[in-house]
Design a protein around this motif. Sequence first.
Motif, PDB file in Angstrom:
ATOM      1  N   THR A 130       0.769  -1.087   0.109  1.00  0.00           N
ATOM      2  CA  THR A 130      -0.043  -0.046  -0.003  1.00  0.00           C
ATOM      3  C   THR A 130       0.844   1.153  -0.025  1.00  0.00           C
ATOM      4  O   THR A 130       2.024   1.244   0.338  1.00  0.00           O
ATOM      5  CB  THR A 130      -0.922  -0.336   1.262  1.00  0.00           C
ATOM      6  N   ALA A 131       0.234   2.308  -0.334  1.00  0.00           N
ATOM      7  CA  ALA A 131       0.875   3.677  -0.496  1.00  0.00           C
ATOM      8  C   ALA A 131       1.606   3.955   0.906  1.00  0.00           C
ATOM      9  O   ALA A 131       2.612   4.705   0.972  1.00  0.00           O
ATOM     10  CB  ALA A 131      -0.123   4.839  -0.904  1.00  0.00           C
ATOM     11  N   GLY A 132       1.008   3.583   1.931  1.00  0.00           N
ATOM     12  CA  GLY A 132       1.358   4.167   3.164  1.00  0.00           C
ATOM     13  C   GLY A 132       2.811   3.527   3.539  1.00  0.00           C
ATOM     14  O   GLY A 132       3.600   4.225   3.866  1.00  0.00           O
ATOM     15  N   TYR A 133       2.871   2.504   3.140  1.00  0.00           N
ATOM     16  CA  TYR A 133       4.261   1.724   3.078  1.00  0.00           C
ATOM     17  C   TYR A 133       5.470   2.311   2.311  1.00  0.00           C
ATOM     18  O   TYR A 133       6.603   2.307   2.561  1.00  0.00           O
ATOM     19  CB  TYR A 133       4.051   0.246   3.132  1.00  0.00           C
ATOM     20  N   GLN A 134       5.047   3.135   1.253  1.00  0.00           N
ATOM     21  CA  GLN A 134       5.850   3.156   0.413  1.00  0.00           C
ATOM     22  C   GLN A 134       5.995   4.856   0.533  1.00  0.00           C
ATOM     23  O   GLN A 134       7.287   5.513  -0.128  1.00  0.00           O
ATOM     24  CB  GLN A 134       5.201   3.135  -1.055  1.00  0.00           C
ATOM     25  N   THR A 140      12.554   1.759   0.224  1.00  0.00           N
ATOM     26  CA  THR A 140      13.092   0.891  -0.713  1.00  0.00           C
ATOM     27  C   THR A 140      12.953  -0.438  -0.503  1.00  0.00           C
ATOM     28  O   THR A 140      12.555  -0.926   0.504  1.00  0.00           O
ATOM     29  CB  THR A 140      14.639   1.025  -0.368  1.00  0.00           C
ATOM     30  N   SER A 141      12.711  -1.236  -1.529  1.00  0.00           N
ATOM     31  CA  SER A 141      12.088  -2.481  -1.436  1.00  0.00           C
ATOM     32  C   SER A 141      12.943  -3.579  -0.995  1.00  0.00           C
ATOM     33  O   SER A 141      13.997  -3.869  -1.280  1.00  0.00           O
ATOM     34  CB  SER A 141      11.679  -3.115  -3.084  1.00  0.00           C
ATOM     35  N   TRP A 183      10.899  -2.497   7.293  1.00  0.00           N
ATOM     36  CA  TRP A 183       9.909  -1.924   8.553  1.00  0.00           C
ATOM     37  C   TRP A 183      10.214  -3.145   9.619  1.00  0.00           C
ATOM     38  O   TRP A 183       9.891  -2.676  10.687  1.00  0.00           O
ATOM     39  CB  TRP A 183       8.735  -2.156   7.907  1.00  0.00           C
ATOM     40  N   GLN A 184      10.737  -4.434   9.350  1.00  0.00           N
ATOM     41  CA  GLN A 184      10.850  -5.246  10.546  1.00  0.00           C
ATOM     42  C   GLN A 184      12.231  -5.077  11.323  1.00  0.00           C
ATOM     43  O   GLN A 184      12.203  -5.164  12.595  1.00  0.00           O
ATOM     44  CB  GLN A 184      11.018  -6.553   9.729  1.00  0.00           C
TER      45      GLN A 184
END
Length: 422
Positions: A130-134, A140-141, A183-184
């Motif tokens: 989702t946009a929030g994570y990006q 960065t993936s 994020w982790q």
Amino acid sequence: MHSILMRIFLICALAVLAKAQRFVRFISTDGREYTGDAILPSGTTDAFHSTTAKVIQGDILGNFTITNQVKPIKKLLSPLPNERVRTVRCVGFNYAAHDSEAGQPIPGWPILFFKPFTALNTPSDPIPITAGYQTQGNFTSTMDYETELVVVIKKKAFNISDEEALDHVLGFSVGHDVSHRGWQIDRGGEPQPQFSMGKGADGWAPWGPAIVSTNIIPDPQTLNIWTKVNGVTKQNDTTANMIFGVKHLVSFFSMGITLLPGDVIFTGTPSGVNLGKTDPVWLTDGDVVEVGLENVGNSSLANLSNLREWVAAAHGKPRSLFRLLRRHTLDLGLEEGWSDLSRMSTNSKLISFTCYISTGSRIQADARLPSAYRKEDTQPKPKVAAPQEGDRRQPSPVRESGQKRERKRGKCIEWKWEKDTR
């Protein structure tokens, strides 16, 4: 005496057959949702390839009956509706080789974390980022894959022993613990990682294609488990290498915390993930991740926003299109199974399929797939001389100039691109 023995044998055989369950939840061709016992195609134990199922009446977490009514499977859903799952328990670092590659010590007790039930996903739908994570910070993936055996609880468990554990288990499935390492870990705080934000987003726990009962898998510690990314094997191990086996995990997690019917446990992933690698190849938009478990099946998940390029490349080239569909059948959500798709190579059957992709749009295509492509002759067919006496051949119909020939062998005839209003 003989008839009595035969009757006993038949009763026993029917009892065994009634217990042979691969529970699936699916949408049928009538548009309705069903729970069923998957009917496996010949030569496979993978419920993902099932095209039909016997309808189940009742509640598979309670009392149910397997009927003789058979329904076609149009789309496989996750084996249980999200709202039937109270908790999604997950185990961290439960394979020694995975602990080593991640630079973690072998734990003395099972490491527990939770995902919300909204993280659960079907075995074939895209994984949304989702946009929030990006947009939070410099995205960065660092998306990673984790294949895991999934345990499904069938009855309430509280402070039970290892020996009692499997009596409380309905069966087993396979799941994908989708993980964003940034994020982790990077944004997780110190001293320990923050699992929830890195693993708990909506759709980040796909599972299925079926719940295979303990009648079929009496020992869950003997199963091969694997992951493929874009067709390349990345993880390949056995559940025998778990640090804490299924019995102990169920018992341990019931220690003061009630396990309820429908609860699921993701039991940890083997080695082979990107975490800890010096040259990780993180998942990116369009990658296809296939997670599999022996005697259960596989789930194939993808973010298919580049499907338009595949269409453009294959347009007018049926052989290329056929190979593309064969490679991505599981991801394209074909209304009919691979067995039907393979038959198209001989009968040029007209099909229609719909695929949902991450851009919020959908592709709907009608394609005629021949076994061999012969470029269509757009010129009018010449008139054929009248047959001579004794000639059994019949003349081909005479077509007027410009009349379109009947397609015995064709090509991709139409692609429709329309906005998804879901």
